[in-house]
Design an enzyme around this catalytic site. Sequence first.
Site, short mmCIF file in Angstrom:
data_model
loop_
_atom_site.label_atom_id
_atom_site.label_comp_id
_atom_site.label_asym_id
_atom_site.label_seq_id
_atom_site.Cartn_x
_atom_site.Cartn_y
_atom_site.Cartn_z
CD GLU A 41 -3.17 -1.10 2.09
OE1 GLU A 41 -3.43 -0.23 2.78
OE2 GLU A 41 -3.78 -2.32 1.88
CD GLU A 124 22.88 -8.51 -6.84
OE1 GLU A 124 22.73 -7.89 -5.67
OE2 GLU A 124 23.91 -8.16 -7.54
CE LYS A 126 13.96 -4.12 -3.57
NZ LYS A 126 13.82 -3.88 -2.30
CG ASP A 128 11.46 -7.66 3.06
OD1 ASP A 128 11.76 -6.42 2.82
OD2 ASP A 128 10.43 -7.96 3.26
CD GLU A 183 18.60 -5.23 2.41
OE1 GLU A 183 19.58 -4.41 1.93
OE2 GLU A 183 17.38 -4.74 2.20
CE1 TYR A 235 23.02 -4.15 -1.56
CE2 TYR A 235 22.08 -6.01 -0.36
CZ TYR A 235 22.03 -4.48 -0.63
OH TYR A 235 21.04 -3.88 0.10
CE LYS A 324 9.35 -2.91 -3.72
NZ LYS A 324 9.02 -2.79 -2.43
CB CYS A 418 -18.49 -27.11 21.14
SG CYS A 418 -18.32 -27.75 19.48
CB CYS A 421 -21.78 -30.71 19.71
SG CYS A 421 -20.46 -30.43 20.76
CB CYS A 436 -15.25 -29.68 21.09
SG CYS A 436 -16.74 -30.59 21.45
CB CYS A 441 -18.46 -32.76 18.39
SG CYS A 441 -18.41 -30.82 17.56
S1 IVH Z 1 21.49 -3.09 -4.77
C1 IVH Z 1 22.72 1.26 -6.43
N1 IVH Z 1 20.97 -5.31 -4.37
O1 IVH Z 1 16.69 -2.71 -1.88
C2 IVH Z 1 21.95 0.02 -5.86
N2 IVH Z 1 19.68 -3.76 -3.11
O2 IVH Z 1 14.98 -0.67 -3.01
C3 IVH Z 1 21.66 -0.20 -4.29
N3 IVH Z 1 18.09 -4.55 -1.35
O3 IVH Z 1 18.18 -0.03 -0.65
C4 IVH Z 1 20.71 -1.23 -4.03
N4 IVH Z 1 18.51 -6.78 -1.87
O4 IVH Z 1 18.11 -2.03 0.84
C5 IVH Z 1 20.49 -3.90 -3.87
N5 IVH Z 1 20.59 -7.64 -3.86
C6 IVH Z 1 20.30 -6.24 -3.56
C7 IVH Z 1 19.15 -5.92 -2.92
C8 IVH Z 1 19.19 -4.49 -2.41
C9 IVH Z 1 17.82 -5.76 -0.99
C10 IVH Z 1 17.50 -3.48 -0.93
C11 IVH Z 1 18.26 -2.31 -0.40
C12 IVH Z 1 18.04 -1.20 -1.24
C13 IVH Z 1 16.63 -1.50 -1.72
C14 IVH Z 1 16.34 -0.64 -2.94
#
Ligand code: IVH
Length: 691
Positions: A41, A124, A126, A128, A183, A235, A324, A418, A421, A436, A441
Site C-alpha cells: 500500500e 540477485e 532482493k 527484505d 542487507e 551485494y 517486486k 463448542c 455441538c 471440545c 461432535c
Molecule cells: S542494490 C545502487 N541489491 O533494496 C543499488 N539492493 O529498493 C543499491 N536490497 O536500499 C541497492 N536486496 O536495501 C541491492 N541484492 C540487492 C538488494 C538490495 C535488497 C534493498 C536495499 C536497497 C533497496 C532498494
Amino acid sequence: MSRSSDGALDPAGRIDELRDAIRHHNRLYYELDLPEIPDAEFDQLLRELIALEDEHPDLISPDSPTQAVGGSATITFSSVEHRVPMMSLDNAFAPSEVVAWGARLQRRFDELGKSEESARLVAELKIDGLAVSIRYENGSLVQAATRGDGRVGEDVTANVRTIQGIPHRLPKGCPEVLEVRGEVYMSISAFEELNAAQIAADERTYVNPRNTAAGSLRQKDAAITASRNLSFWSYQVGEVIGGPQLSDHHQIFEFLSGLGFPVNPEVKVLQGLNEVDAHLEHWQKHRHDLDYEIDGVVLKVDDLQLQRELGFTSRAPRWAIAYKFPPEERTTKLIDIQVSIGRTGRATPFAQLEPVFVGGSTVEFATLHNQDQVAVKDVRPGDTVIVRKAGDVIPEVVGPVLSERPKGLRKWIFPTNCPVCGHKLVRPEDEAVHRCLNLSCPARVAGAIEHFASRGAMDIEGLGEQRVQLFCELGLLNDVADIYSLDPERLKGLDKFADVSVQKLLDAIEGSKSKPLANLLVGLNIRHLGGAGAVALAEHCGHLDRIESATEEELAGVEGMGAIIARSVHDWFAGATNRVVIEKLRAAGVNFQGPEASDLPQTLEGLIVVVTGTLDGFTRDEAEAAVKGRGGKSPGSVSKKTTAVVIGVGPGASKVTKAEELGVPILDEAGFLELLETGTLPSSVRTQGDS
Ligand code: IVH
C-alpha cells in the site's frame, strides 16, 4: 483525489495529501519501527505521487519524498555522510515492466554500439532487510551506517560489529579503503525463536522479520542487537581505494567472498534478457523455500563500464531494477472472529474478513491460532487488520491497525461452548488450546474422516473437505469405516456429481484398501501417533490385531514409542466405538497386515533417499534413521543417483531445484511411508514437469 473550490480535481492538493501520507508512513517505518500499512500500500501511494509529479513537473519540490530515497535520518544516532550516495532501486511490479526496462537498456546498448555480450545481467535476490554500508580502512572495520536518506545515514557501528559473519578485520592485501554494502536481515528461524520467547514471556509479538531487524539494529544498547541473531548478505561496494581492478559486477561477489563477507549463494549470471522471465518465475514460486524473506529479484547490468555509462536518475541507477513480487500483506476489515473445531476437538479461532486479494488469491478467512494469540495480537471484530498470505501457508492475521480502531471497540472473548455441538470447551492445563471433548461432535467426526482420506494417510483422491462435509450432512458417513460402504447409486443421484467422478472416487476408495498398515494407523487419528510411531508399530507388531491386543507396557517397549504415545494407542483401541470401526474396516477388506515382525526389512537396499523440510511424523533424525535402518542411504544433497527426495514443510530450495532439474522423483510424507514399507515408489510420484 482532492478537489479545488470549484469541485474540479486538484492535482496539487492530491500531491500534498500524498506527500503528507508518505512522510507519515516513512516516519512510522524508519524511525518508530511501527508500520501501519503493508509495503504494497505504501508502494501504491508512492507510485501515485511519482505519476502525478511526472504529469505535473512544475509541482515537483526538492522536499518531496520522491526526491529522497528512503526515510529521513533521525537524531538518535550520530549522522554519517555517505562518500558515495546509497541509491535506491527503481521497482517493476510486473514482468512486463522488467521487459520495458530491458528494452530501454537494449536501445541504449545499440546507441553505444555495444555487443550482445553487454546484455549480460546479474540476478540477485532482493533481501527484505535494511541496507547498511560498512567502511574498512587498512583492513579494520571503522564505521557502519544505515542508508538514511541515501546521502546521510545513522552511525550504527557498535551494533553492526555484533552481527555474526561481518568481519572486523580483513585479510592482508585488501584495499586501503573499502565500503561494503549489503542487507542486514533477520532469518525466519531467528524471528520465530524470538517471537516464541515473547509469547512465553507474555509480551507482544513482533510483526515481521524486516521491521524486527530494523528495530534491532537501531538499539542504543549494542548488547540487545547482539542478542537478536541478525545476519548479513553483501551485494555492492561504495568507496574503494586500492585493490584489484574488476570489470564485472559478478566479480565483486567473488572478491567480497574472498575477503570473508557473506555472499548470497543464489546470485546468478544471466546471459541475456531472454533468461529473465524464467528466473523471476522461479523465485516467485520458491521464495518461501528460503530461511529469510525476499520481496523480489534485483537485476543488474554485469559490465561495470557499461554501468558507469548508463549512470543514474535522481533516485536510482539506470543499470538496475528491482522486480517486486505481488504483495503478501494487505489491510482489510475484520468482520468477526469465529471458532472452528478440528478432528481432535481442538478449537481454533479464525478471522472472517472482508475479502481481500493477497498472496495471489482472495482471502476471506484467516487463522488466529489460539486464544493466547488473539490476546497477544489484541484483534477485535470491527478492526482494520493486516492480513498475510505467504505461499502455501495458511493466511493469517498479523495484527490490528491501531490508528484505525473505532472508539469503544470491545475485546473479543473466547466462547465457553463448542459452536458446533454446544458442549463445554475445555482448556487442558499446560495447553494453549481449547478442546471440545465430545467424541460425537459433528465437526470432530467430519475432521477425522477428512484426515483418514488425506494424502498423509489413506490418500483417497476425490474425498476432500467439501465432499466429506456433504456426505456427513446427508448421513452417508458417520465414521471412517462408512467410506467403504458408500452406495454408488446414492452418490450418482447427488447434484453436481457426475457418474465418472463417482467411479473415480470408488476406485480411489478401493485402492486405499491395500495401503500399508502404517498409513491406516495414521488415518485412525490416534492422538500423539505420527508417521514415525505408526511405522514403528506396524513393523514391531506386524498386524493390527497384535497392536489392538497389546498391553500398554508392550506398546511402550516398541522402539521409538514413548509412554505418552503408548497410553494413547492403548486407550484408543480400548474404546468400544473404535473397536466397532476396526471391525467394519476388517469386514470391508482393508489391509491390517504389516511387514514381517523381525529386524527391519531391508526395503531400501541400494536406494538413496534425501529428506528436506519438516515432516509431521518424523524429526529429521528419525527420517534419516528410518532410511538407513532399511539399508538405504540418506545423504545431505541431491544427485543424479538419488532415488527420491522427500519434501516436508520449508524444504531447502537448492535440493528441490536440483531434484526438479535432474528429474528425481519428489515424495510427500505419505509417499515416504509407502516407500519405507514397500521399497517402491508410489505410482503417483511427482517428477519434473508435473505441476
Ligand atoms: S542494490 C545502487 N541489491 O533494496 C543499488 N539492493 O529498493 C543499491 N536490497 O536500499 C541497492 N536486496 O536495501 C541491492 N541484492 C540487492 C538488494 C538490495 C535488497 C534493498 C536495499 C536497497 C533497496 C532498494
